[in-house]
Scaffold this active site. Structure first.
Site, PDB file in Angstrom:
ATOM      1  N   PRO A 267       1.966  -1.916 -29.350  1.00  0.00           N
ATOM      2  CA  PRO A 267       1.675  -3.321 -29.015  1.00  0.00           C
ATOM      3  C   PRO A 267       1.188  -4.132 -30.213  1.00  0.00           C
ATOM      4  CG  PRO A 267       0.382  -1.831 -27.620  1.00  0.00           C
ATOM      5  CD  PRO A 267       1.174  -1.001 -28.570  1.00  0.00           C
TER       6      PRO A 267
ATOM      7  N   VAL B 237       0.729   5.361 -30.485  1.00  0.00           N
ATOM      8  CA  VAL B 237       1.655   4.826 -29.481  1.00  0.00           C
ATOM      9  C   VAL B 237       1.024   3.654 -28.730  1.00  0.00           C
ATOM     10  CG1 VAL B 237       2.973   5.357 -27.393  1.00  0.00           C
ATOM     11  CG2 VAL B 237       2.787   7.068 -29.211  1.00  0.00           C
ATOM     12  N   CYS B 238      -0.048   3.921 -28.008  1.00  0.00           N
ATOM     13  CA  CYS B 238      -0.651   2.924 -27.118  1.00  0.00           C
ATOM     14  C   CYS B 238      -1.331   1.780 -27.872  1.00  0.00           C
ATOM     15  CB  CYS B 238      -1.660   3.588 -26.186  1.00  0.00           C
ATOM     16  SG  CYS B 238      -0.931   4.867 -25.148  1.00  0.00           S
ATOM     17  N   VAL B 239      -1.683   1.993 -29.120  1.00  0.00           N
ATOM     18  CA  VAL B 239      -2.289   0.930 -29.924  1.00  0.00           C
ATOM     19  C   VAL B 239      -1.258   0.379 -30.911  1.00  0.00           C
ATOM     20  CG1 VAL B 239      -4.119   0.340 -31.553  1.00  0.00           C
ATOM     21  CG2 VAL B 239      -4.584   1.941 -29.699  1.00  0.00           C
TER      22      VAL B 239
ATOM     23  N   MET C  70      -3.208   7.052 -27.005  1.00  0.00           N
ATOM     24  CA  MET C  70      -2.972   7.581 -28.319  1.00  0.00           C
ATOM     25  C   MET C  70      -2.798   6.435 -29.306  1.00  0.00           C
ATOM     26  SD  MET C  70      -3.168  10.528 -27.202  1.00  0.00           S
ATOM     27  CE  MET C  70      -2.814  11.668 -28.461  1.00  0.00           C
TER      28      MET C  70
END
Length: 97
Positions: free
Chosen positions: A9, A4-6, A1
């Site tokens: 970080p 969140v996942c991009v 997603m």
């Protein structure tokens, strides 16, 4: 997603002082509103947003190094680009005769 996942970080890397690029069309999420909110948040923090096409061209840098390889990659994924390459090859063949 994307949010969140991009975003997590990417924002953490910015916080640590890194220059961060995010390939926007390499992730997804639930809807346009959520996607745009994640992009705006990252961009406001200093993340540079780009497409996979732009990233590939930037990494490739110089077309004289490998015209066939990158052109083949683009042709396999972008029908319009395939038309451009076919036109280029046709014109090149005609000029060589």
């Amino acid at each position: 997603m994307t949010e969140v996942c991009v975003a997590f970080p990417a924002l953490s890397a910015i916080e640590e002082g890194f220059e961060v690029f995010v390939v926007t069309d390499a992730s997804g999420t639930f809807n346009k509103t959520t996607r745009d909110a994640a992009w705006f948040r990252m961009q406001a923090a200093g993340v540079q947003l780009m497409s996979w096409f732009g990233a590939a061209c930037e990494l490739h840098r110089d077309w004289r190094n490998d015209i066939e390889g990158l052109a083949t990659l683009f042709s396999n994924h972008l029908p319009s680009y395939r038309c451009l390459i076919n036109s280029y090859n046709h014109g090149k063949a005609a000029a060589d005769t």
